[in-house]
Design a protein around this motif. Sequence first.
Motif, mmCIF file in Angstrom:
data_model
loop_
_atom_site.group_PDB
_atom_site.id
_atom_site.type_symbol
_atom_site.label_atom_id
_atom_site.label_comp_id
_atom_site.label_asym_id
_atom_site.label_seq_id
_atom_site.Cartn_x
_atom_site.Cartn_y
_atom_site.Cartn_z
ATOM 1 N N THR A 181 92.672 37.520 85.730
ATOM 2 C CA THR A 181 93.084 38.916 85.550
ATOM 3 C C THR A 181 94.596 39.080 85.452
ATOM 4 O O THR A 181 95.076 40.137 85.079
ATOM 5 N N GLY A 182 95.370 38.039 85.793
ATOM 6 C CA GLY A 182 96.829 38.162 85.816
ATOM 7 C C GLY A 182 97.400 38.512 84.461
ATOM 8 O O GLY A 182 96.944 38.016 83.431
ATOM 9 N N ASP A 183 98.434 39.367 84.459
ATOM 10 C CA ASP A 183 98.980 39.854 83.188
ATOM 11 C C ASP A 183 100.296 39.174 82.822
ATOM 12 O O ASP A 183 100.879 38.413 83.606
ATOM 13 N N TYR A 184 100.756 39.485 81.634
ATOM 14 C CA TYR A 184 101.984 38.908 81.069
ATOM 15 C C TYR A 184 103.204 39.170 81.947
ATOM 16 O O TYR A 184 104.033 38.283 82.166
ATOM 17 N N SER A 185 103.323 40.382 82.464
ATOM 18 C CA SER A 185 104.501 40.739 83.262
ATOM 19 C C SER A 185 104.551 39.923 84.544
ATOM 20 O O SER A 185 105.615 39.438 84.952
ATOM 21 N N GLU A 186 103.408 39.768 85.202
ATOM 22 C CA GLU A 186 103.364 38.975 86.428
ATOM 23 C C GLU A 186 103.710 37.516 86.149
ATOM 24 O O GLU A 186 104.423 36.869 86.920
ATOM 25 N N GLY A 190 98.436 38.054 77.650
ATOM 26 C CA GLY A 190 99.254 38.625 76.578
ATOM 27 C C GLY A 190 99.464 40.119 76.702
ATOM 28 O O GLY A 190 99.955 40.753 75.766
ATOM 29 N N ILE A 191 99.120 40.693 77.870
ATOM 30 C CA ILE A 191 99.207 42.144 78.054
ATOM 31 C C ILE A 191 100.266 42.473 79.100
ATOM 32 O O ILE A 191 100.069 42.226 80.294
ATOM 33 N N PRO A 192 101.428 43.012 78.698
ATOM 34 C CA PRO A 192 102.406 43.471 79.691
ATOM 35 C C PRO A 192 101.814 44.591 80.550
ATOM 36 O O PRO A 192 100.918 45.315 80.110
ATOM 37 N N LYS A 193 102.325 44.732 81.759
ATOM 38 C CA LYS A 193 101.785 45.724 82.687
ATOM 39 C C LYS A 193 101.857 47.140 82.097
ATOM 40 O O LYS A 193 100.913 47.934 82.253
ATOM 41 N N ILE A 227 109.800 43.282 93.012
ATOM 42 C CA ILE A 227 110.173 42.598 91.764
ATOM 43 C C ILE A 227 110.757 43.531 90.712
ATOM 44 O O ILE A 227 111.177 43.075 89.650
ATOM 45 N N GLY A 228 110.803 44.827 90.992
ATOM 46 C CA GLY A 228 111.405 45.768 90.062
ATOM 47 C C GLY A 228 110.384 46.599 89.315
ATOM 48 O O GLY A 228 109.205 46.228 89.224
ATOM 49 N N PRO A 229 110.826 47.732 88.774
ATOM 50 C CA PRO A 229 109.927 48.589 87.993
ATOM 51 C C PRO A 229 109.399 47.826 86.777
ATOM 52 O O PRO A 229 110.177 47.240 86.017
ATOM 53 N N TYR A 230 108.100 47.842 86.607
ATOM 54 C CA TYR A 230 107.520 47.095 85.487
ATOM 55 C C TYR A 230 108.040 47.581 84.143
ATOM 56 O O TYR A 230 108.187 46.800 83.203
ATOM 57 N N GLU A 231 108.326 48.868 84.014
ATOM 58 C CA GLU A 231 108.804 49.371 82.725
ATOM 59 C C GLU A 231 110.160 48.752 82.360
ATOM 60 O O GLU A 231 110.419 48.462 81.188
ATOM 61 N N ASN A 278 113.068 44.030 79.811
ATOM 62 C CA ASN A 278 113.879 42.817 79.935
ATOM 63 C C ASN A 278 113.183 41.607 79.326
ATOM 64 O O ASN A 278 113.813 40.780 78.659
ATOM 65 N N ALA A 279 111.880 41.482 79.567
ATOM 66 C CA ALA A 279 111.138 40.341 79.016
ATOM 67 C C ALA A 279 111.238 40.303 77.502
ATOM 68 O O ALA A 279 111.450 39.243 76.900
ATOM 69 N N TYR A 280 111.093 41.465 76.879
ATOM 70 C CA TYR A 280 111.123 41.521 75.419
ATOM 71 C C TYR A 280 112.495 41.119 74.883
ATOM 72 O O TYR A 280 112.602 40.311 73.953
ATOM 73 N N HIS A 281 113.547 41.675 75.465
ATOM 74 C CA HIS A 281 114.884 41.465 74.905
ATOM 75 C C HIS A 281 115.522 40.152 75.354
ATOM 76 O O HIS A 281 116.133 39.445 74.542
ATOM 77 N N LEU A 282 115.359 39.806 76.627
ATOM 78 C CA LEU A 282 115.983 38.576 77.115
ATOM 79 C C LEU A 282 115.248 37.322 76.675
ATOM 80 O O LEU A 282 115.879 36.318 76.313
#
Length: 669
Positions: free
Chosen positions: A463-468, A490-493, A545-549, A554-558
């Motif tokens: 069940t773990g997602d991309y963001s985690e 492959g699903i961000p939170k 860990i910070g706001p998921y939004e 950050n994940a997308y750009h960094l």
Amino acid sequence: MHDFYSPLARGFMRAAAATIPVKVADPSQNARSIIEAATAAGEAGASLVVFPELTLSGNTAGDLLYQDVLLQECDRAVEAVVAASENWPLVAVFGAPVRAGGRLLNAAIAVARGEIVGVFAKSEESFAASGEARWFSPVTGDATYLGVPVVASSQALIAVEDVPGLTIGLQIGEQAGSYAAQARAGATVIAHMSGAPAVVGSARERRESASVLSRSAHVAVVFSGAGDGESTTDFAWDSDAFIFEDGELLGESERYAMGAQLTYADIDLRVLQARQRDSRGAREASSAPVSVLVQPKLDWELTRVLPRFPYIDNSSSTWDTDLEDAFNLQVQALMQRLRATGNPHPVIGISGGLDSTQALLVCIEAMDRLGRPRTDILTFTLPGFATTAHTKNNAIRLCETLGTTFEEIDIRDTARQMLKDMGHPFGRGEEVYDVTFENVQAGLRTDFLFRIANARRGVVIGTGDYSELMLGWCTYGVGDHMSHYSVNPGIPKTLMQHLIRWIIRTDRFGEAVNSTLDSILNTEITPELIPTREGEEAQSTEVSIGPYELQDFNAYHLIHLGLSPEDTAFRALTAWGNAEVDMWPEGYEGAARRSYTLAEILTWERVFLRRFFANQFKRSTLPNGPRVLEGANLSPRGGLMLGSDIASTAWLARIDQLAGELGIELEKR
């Protein structure tokens, strides 16, 4: 002003598409119009201004193009524009008929800082489709104009050295044939000049073509078409101008308007370069570009709105279609895995949180499409020391209303025994809630699911997602890190939240399920591993860990685009600095519409980078699971290929240096 706040320093450039009232066969007047428009574009911060084809003569000069007077006046007009460009902070590209190498050529002239930096004539392939053979010839062989070599337009390439990332390609005429070829040679922005008349539907077709071609080549297109002043003997003209970036329309002119118009857009050169790199790899060999310096204007403010949720199209017209695609891709992938493994029972732990909810909905849809009963799905809630009645009741209601086979297994006794056997203080009755205490619970839940799957011919659905996974927020090995097959990697939170809202809105599983989904959406995201006393706040994932939004941004750009911490922070501040700007997806109201200060953005960016670098070893051993979005693929089998022993030192130092320069004290996390 610190460079951080300069759009130019952060990889943006402003472009202008100019349409001016042309006086046919009056190059002197047309030159004055070019000078006036280019001067205004420079004052507005543009680094490039593009004019229509044959700007100096007009596209309807006809047989006057045989006249020496007109051609000589065009030469004088070119010299006037070149002289006026001395102080422009930009490259200006305009059209003119030029005599070179014994031929009359339909040319584009690029000027900057008092010089002609390039003369580019219609190449053989574009000329063949233009119907201009009565007056013009294609460029061939060696030819010069005012001492400058004439190059085929398809070979045009101008590198603006003091606007990093800006390399200009060129198209002359209505047909757009070589965006991709020029992008492969290094172009990031295509100056497209047209002199074609308008007919019904032509503006729509131009935009459709520019959207598709700019998207496939990952370039920006600055299009300027002829209009006001052209002769209407046999045709009409619409002063059409627009700017696309990678398939997205950023700006367009008012068609059929009288007088001069400047259509502006701020183009993200960093993103274009990143996408070109990802799609193409090494550049094709080509002739060296012409290099110019324009001394660009620095004091302009970014007017472009950046999407808060970059993993999905921000357009409301495509939102639902994209969400349906994401859900269907998850379902299709699971169906195939179940068929390929003999149609076992999906075994899944349901916590009452977002991730397990989305995974269960995917399982339900897969069973329905496979013609299998929903009771084939074996669902379990496994309460531990911090499980609340609220989340447990949501898990029970969800499974009951969806019709799965459901059981409850309380893991507390087993966990207590394990902690005691390990000699952990909690096993002696002490209130010690450390990482070991948390991971014993997370590991036991997964261990139970694997053993149940062994006993009941099942497969454990992760069940773990991309963001985690990006942040390493999972228990490695026998924990929520591992499964037989995972549907959410492959699903961000944030996308998961959008998906569940879409499922509610489309009433996909009925009203009884919708009310439970709504309750889950409005529940604090928490691992529920550490007990809380009465009056205390529950353990919060986002506090840790910070706001998921922000972390998805950050994940997308960094990571996906590979931008620097400074460039990413600038984009985050632009997107998230003001909650009142731009549209929000449905479901974001009131307090959900959050904004962030630069200090908050840098603090959480630092957390993201520290956690991302430290947890690659978890991503290196991920189970199978589908990629759903462009730019959201962590698979070690070709998605994100990194060694596990990597250092974040340089990235963190950049954030600390920027914060120091701006006088921002970052919260230590």
